[in-house]
Design an enzyme around this catalytic site. Structure first.
Site, PDB file in Angstrom:
ATOM      1  N   LYS A  29      42.475   3.527  11.886  1.00 47.78           N
ATOM      2  CA  LYS A  29      42.100   2.373  11.050  1.00 47.78           C
ATOM      3  C   LYS A  29      42.017   2.789   9.584  1.00 47.78           C
ATOM      4  O   LYS A  29      42.501   2.088   8.709  1.00 47.78           O
ATOM      5  CB  LYS A  29      40.742   1.777  11.473  1.00 47.78           C
ATOM      6  N   CYS A  50      60.319  -8.087  10.661  1.00 47.00           N
ATOM      7  CA  CYS A  50      60.903  -9.292  10.067  1.00 47.00           C
ATOM      8  C   CYS A  50      60.365 -10.554  10.736  1.00 47.00           C
ATOM      9  O   CYS A  50      60.090 -10.557  11.927  1.00 47.00           O
ATOM     10  CB  CYS A  50      62.408  -9.287  10.253  1.00 47.00           C
ATOM     11  N   ASN A  97      66.261 -10.802  12.690  1.00 45.03           N
ATOM     12  CA  ASN A  97      65.207  -9.822  12.954  1.00 45.03           C
ATOM     13  C   ASN A  97      65.746  -8.885  14.034  1.00 45.03           C
ATOM     14  O   ASN A  97      66.124  -9.355  15.100  1.00 45.03           O
ATOM     15  CB  ASN A  97      63.959 -10.574  13.439  1.00 45.03           C
ATOM     16  N   GLY A  98      65.822  -7.601  13.758  1.00 43.73           N
ATOM     17  CA  GLY A  98      66.334  -6.660  14.762  1.00 43.73           C
ATOM     18  C   GLY A  98      67.337  -5.700  14.139  1.00 43.73           C
ATOM     19  O   GLY A  98      67.408  -5.573  12.910  1.00 43.73           O
ATOM     20  N   TRP A 157      61.543  -6.607   6.885  1.00 46.55           N
ATOM     21  CA  TRP A 157      60.964  -5.269   6.962  1.00 46.55           C
ATOM     22  C   TRP A 157      62.163  -4.331   7.094  1.00 46.55           C
ATOM     23  O   TRP A 157      62.861  -4.337   8.096  1.00 46.55           O
ATOM     24  CB  TRP A 157      60.050  -5.178   8.177  1.00 46.55           C
ATOM     25  N   LYS A 173      52.961  -5.735  11.969  1.00 45.44           N
ATOM     26  CA  LYS A 173      52.046  -6.133  13.041  1.00 45.44           C
ATOM     27  C   LYS A 173      52.711  -5.962  14.396  1.00 45.44           C
ATOM     28  O   LYS A 173      52.099  -5.529  15.356  1.00 45.44           O
ATOM     29  CB  LYS A 173      51.647  -7.595  12.829  1.00 45.44           C
ATOM     30  N   HIS A 196      38.955  24.664  17.240  1.00 46.23           N
ATOM     31  CA  HIS A 196      40.293  25.219  17.356  1.00 46.23           C
ATOM     32  C   HIS A 196      41.207  24.745  16.234  1.00 46.23           C
ATOM     33  O   HIS A 196      42.397  24.546  16.433  1.00 46.23           O
ATOM     34  CB  HIS A 196      40.885  24.859  18.727  1.00 46.23           C
ATOM     35  N   GLU A 250      45.536   3.471   8.199  1.00 45.26           N
ATOM     36  CA  GLU A 250      46.370   2.276   8.089  1.00 45.26           C
ATOM     37  C   GLU A 250      46.065   1.460   6.847  1.00 45.26           C
ATOM     38  O   GLU A 250      46.980   1.000   6.175  1.00 45.26           O
ATOM     39  CB  GLU A 250      46.138   1.353   9.306  1.00 45.26           C
ATOM     40  N   ARG A 259      53.031 -10.121   9.843  1.00 43.39           N
ATOM     41  CA  ARG A 259      53.895  -9.237  10.629  1.00 43.39           C
ATOM     42  C   ARG A 259      54.297  -7.981   9.859  1.00 43.39           C
ATOM     43  O   ARG A 259      54.744  -7.010  10.455  1.00 43.39           O
ATOM     44  CB  ARG A 259      55.163  -9.992  11.051  1.00 43.39           C
ATOM     45  N   GLU A 266      40.993   6.128  17.156  1.00 49.87           N
ATOM     46  CA  GLU A 266      41.168   4.765  16.652  1.00 49.87           C
ATOM     47  C   GLU A 266      40.499   4.602  15.278  1.00 49.87           C
ATOM     48  O   GLU A 266      41.054   3.965  14.380  1.00 49.87           O
ATOM     49  CB  GLU A 266      40.597   3.769  17.676  1.00 49.87           C
TER      50      GLU A 266
HETATM   51  C1  G6P Z   1      51.955  -1.758  15.216  1.00 42.90           C
HETATM   52  C2  G6P Z   1      50.675  -2.393  14.733  1.00 42.90           C
HETATM   53  C3  G6P Z   1      49.496  -1.750  15.446  1.00 42.90           C
HETATM   54  C4  G6P Z   1      49.662  -1.871  16.942  1.00 42.90           C
HETATM   55  C5  G6P Z   1      50.993  -1.283  17.412  1.00 42.90           C
HETATM   56  C6  G6P Z   1      51.280  -1.656  18.852  1.00 42.90           C
HETATM   57  O1  G6P Z   1      52.021  -0.441  14.784  1.00 42.90           O
HETATM   58  O2  G6P Z   1      50.539  -2.239  13.332  1.00 42.90           O
HETATM   59  O3  G6P Z   1      48.300  -2.396  15.059  1.00 42.90           O
HETATM   60  O4  G6P Z   1      48.621  -1.202  17.582  1.00 42.90           O
HETATM   61  O5  G6P Z   1      52.063  -1.825  16.643  1.00 42.90           O
HETATM   62  O6  G6P Z   1      51.446  -3.046  18.942  1.00 42.90           O
HETATM   63  P1  G6P Z   1      51.209  -3.895  20.225  1.00 42.90           P
HETATM   64  O7  G6P Z   1      51.475  -5.313  19.807  1.00 42.90           O
HETATM   65  O8  G6P Z   1      52.217  -3.422  21.231  1.00 42.90           O
HETATM   66  O9  G6P Z   1      49.832  -3.689  20.690  1.00 42.90           O
END
Ligand code: G6P
Length: 615
Positions: free
Chosen positions: A492, A2, A101-102, A75, A610, A511, A495, A27, A488
């Site tokens: 990506k 949020c 937010n929370g 969110w 985010k 395995h 996501e 966000r 990673e």
């Molecule tokens: C969310 C974001 C990711 C990020 C993760 C950790 O899932 O979408 O891109 O890697 O949070 O966030 P931080 O701000 O702690 O790196």
């Protein structure tokens, strides 16, 4: 997660709040809403969907000119994303309006109490409970809004950043935070409220960041009174001058923030080491490490806690720290660490890695580590963020604002900071020779140029993306330093293109994942010359004999993999420990182009946020 925005001053609030919501879109959210007070009436508009939908709806339904307003991107946590559950929420009388937010964890019991007292609820949210609880306090205890917010919050369990407005006292907004970020922009006779500074940067560079457990009464044309929610003590607010500028948070000619941020990496990496790495003098300066050198270098163990992409940076760091500084390292998901009663002692150093510095699980992990006596160190990008303030010491990545939800430059700059830290510790401990140390510095200094070279494969990568965009699955393989890069790369792709992808250590393929390989399966293999090259080439042979499609990420000039692979993408040669900074680049571009070709929302992928400020 949020996002909250608010304005009180002399300008029209609507365009400021709306633009603020657009700036917070990164966000991640599923609905949006706005409430404005025009001197007589409190007008509200909210909708499931995007801020653009809210704008259309608002401009159709509402004609108002208020100089105070609040807005929210939601969110969903409690209650599905729909118009009713969107924020803001009114209290039963219609006088109060809130954005939040929370999560209020004890909302259910509070709701039952309020129901007994005749309150009714339109939504399924915890937020509507909170606004009615505040109203109940105002009525029963005959106190002003600020006091009522304080009393109500002292009855809640959970996390929040809130802004509340009372139309019967239209010259103030009350805000509070615990576990979710909240900044107050201080202008000339006007104030802004937001989850981060981006909504008000074009109006002011002065900001007050509330600490956890603080609330503020913001009075139009007057002042901001900050106090502790728990014990009512007044706090002298610290007005910070922000270094960010507007250009940094706009797209600058790129189609998406993600693409802009991928291309920013050469500069972001040099910004990370600039002023820290003095190559000629053979010195690395990092105040957070220098001031605590004995404590960190003598650690029996380093535990790295993080989430998502930052966790992957932590895995790369595990290799670097053990290799160069010879300190045992464990890397943990913060969300697991915090709940599993870990054995931590005063001899441990716990490093948290977080782009936002606000991730709830990472924050909780740090608090736990501190309670158990460990020394905590934060690697964050957002200056002044909660984690950077909670830790004993730290180092910023200086990557600049990262807006695209899929993290890119945060990852490479985190690795850069952690490399500097490992080299510094290694030098102090004598676990790296002078010449090796020097060689690492020289090579790190060349990395931005090499990233630029890696970015030149963009056209080839677009071609590869077009070829494999319809694959339902994809496998990413790497070994050693490049195993976390494989994870990673897969993350990506998942996501932003919603293609199922898995990252695996290349040798582990036998395995399990090998069973998945057939002529439909693209397999991205990181096979750079340094680091188990021959072994990875054998893995490529195994894929080829099962007709998998091979995309090799190779060192420039490689011929062996080229002969086996369907495509190869070259990256310049560098030290093995620095290869992740280069091999990551084509994987970022590959996921980006696939997502674009599939028509996905690259910067705001579905369901993702985010900054994850709830657990
Ligand atoms: C969310 C974001 C990711 C990020 C993760 C950790 O899932 O979408 O891109 O890697 O949070 O966030 P931080 O701000 O702690 O790196």
């Amino acid at each position: 997660m949020c996002g909250i925005v608010g304005y009180i001053g002399h300008r029209e609030a609507y365009p400021i709040v709306l633009k603020g919501l657009q700036r917070l879109e990164y966000r991640g959210y599923d609905s949006a809403g706005i409430a404005l007070y025009d001197g007589e009436e409190l007008k509200m508009c909210k909708t499931k969907g995007k801020v653009a939908d809210l704008k259309n709806k608002f401009e159709e339904e509402v004609t108002t000119n208020g100089t105070v307003g609040i807005g929210h991107t939601r969110w969903a946590t409690h209650g599905e994303p729909n118009d009713v559950n969107s924020h803001p929420h009114y209290s039963n009388s219609g006088d109060l309006v809130i954005i939040h937010n929370g999560i209020i964890e004890n909302y259910d019991s509070l709701k039952k109490e309020l129901k007994k007292r005749g309150y009714t609820f339109k939504s399924d949210t915890d937020t509507e409970v909170l606004v009615n609880l505040i109203e109940d306090v105002i009525i029963n205890e005959k106190v002003k809004l600020g006091k009522a917010v304080q009393i109500a919050l002292n009855q809640t369990i959970g996390a929040y950043a809130i802004a509340v407005f009372n139309k019967t006292k239209p010259d103030e907004i009350v805000v509070a935070r615990l576990g979710s970020p909240l900044a107050i922009g201080v202008g000339e006779d006007e104030f802004f409220v937001a989850s981060d500074a981006s909504p008000f940067l074009e109006f002011t560079n002065n900001a007050i960041y509330l600490e956890d457990g603080e609330m503020a009464v913001i009075r139009r044309d007057k002042d901001v009174k900050v106090r502790k929610i728990h014990d009512d003590s007044l706090v002298d607010p610290y007005v910070q001058e922000l270094q960010m500028n507007l250009e940094q948070i706009e797209k600058g000619g790129y189609e998406h923030f993600m693409l802009k941020e991928i291309h920013e990496q050469p500069n972001a990496i040099s910004d990370t080491y600039r002023g820290r790495m003095l190559v000629d003098q053979g010195i690395i300066r990092m105040a957070g490490v220098d001031d605590n050198m004995e404590r960190i270098a003598n650690a029996k163990r380093i535990i790295i806690v993080a989430c998502g992409t930052s966790w992957h940076a932590g895995l790369v760091a595990e290799y670097i720290f053990e290799d160069i500084a010879r300190i045992p390292v464990e890397v943990e998901y913060a969300s697991e660490f915090r709940y599993r009663n870990p054995v931590i002692s005063e001899n441990d150093v716990v490093i948290s890695i977080s782009q936002s510095g606000e991730t709830a699980d990472t924050m909780a992990a740090i608090k736990l580590a501190k309670e158990k006596g460990a020394f905590t160190f934060g690697v964050c990008n957002v200056v002044g963020s909660s984690i950077s303030r909670e830790t004993h010491a730290g180092a910023y990545t200086h990557a600049g604002p990262e807006i695209g939800v899929a993290s890119t430059k945060a990852f490479t700059t985190q690795i850069t900071v952690l490399t500097l830290m490992a080299l510094k510790l290694g030098k102090f401990k004598g676990t790296i020779s002078h010449s090796d140390f020097q060689f690492h510095l020289q090579e790190l200094e060349r990395i931005p140029e090499k990233v630029k070279e890696a970015l030149k494969s963009d056209e080839l990568i677009q071609e590869i993306a077009a070829k494999y965009k319809d694959a339902p699955n994809c496998l990413y393989l790497g070994r050693g330093y490049n195993f976390p890069v494989a994870l990673e790369g897969a993350l990506k792709l998942k996501e932003i293109s919603y293609i199922h992808a898995e990252g695996y250590p290349a040798a582990e393929m036998k395995h399990g994942p090998i069973a998945l390989i057939d002529e439909q399966m693209p397999v991205v293999v990181i096979a750079t010359k340094k680091g188990h090259y021959e072994k990875v080439v054998s893995n490529i042979q195994e894929i080829k004999s099962r007709k998998g499609k091979i995309i090799g990420i190779v060192t420039k000039g490689d011929e062996e993999v080229r002969d086996l692979a369907d495509y190869v993408i070259e990256v310049p040669e560098t030290l093995e420990s620095l290869t992740p900074l280069l091999t990551t680049i084509p994987l970022q571009l590959l996921s980006y182009h696939i997502a674009v070709l599939l028509g996905k929302n690259v910067d705001q992928p579905r369901n993702l946020a985010k900054s994850v400020t709830v657990e």
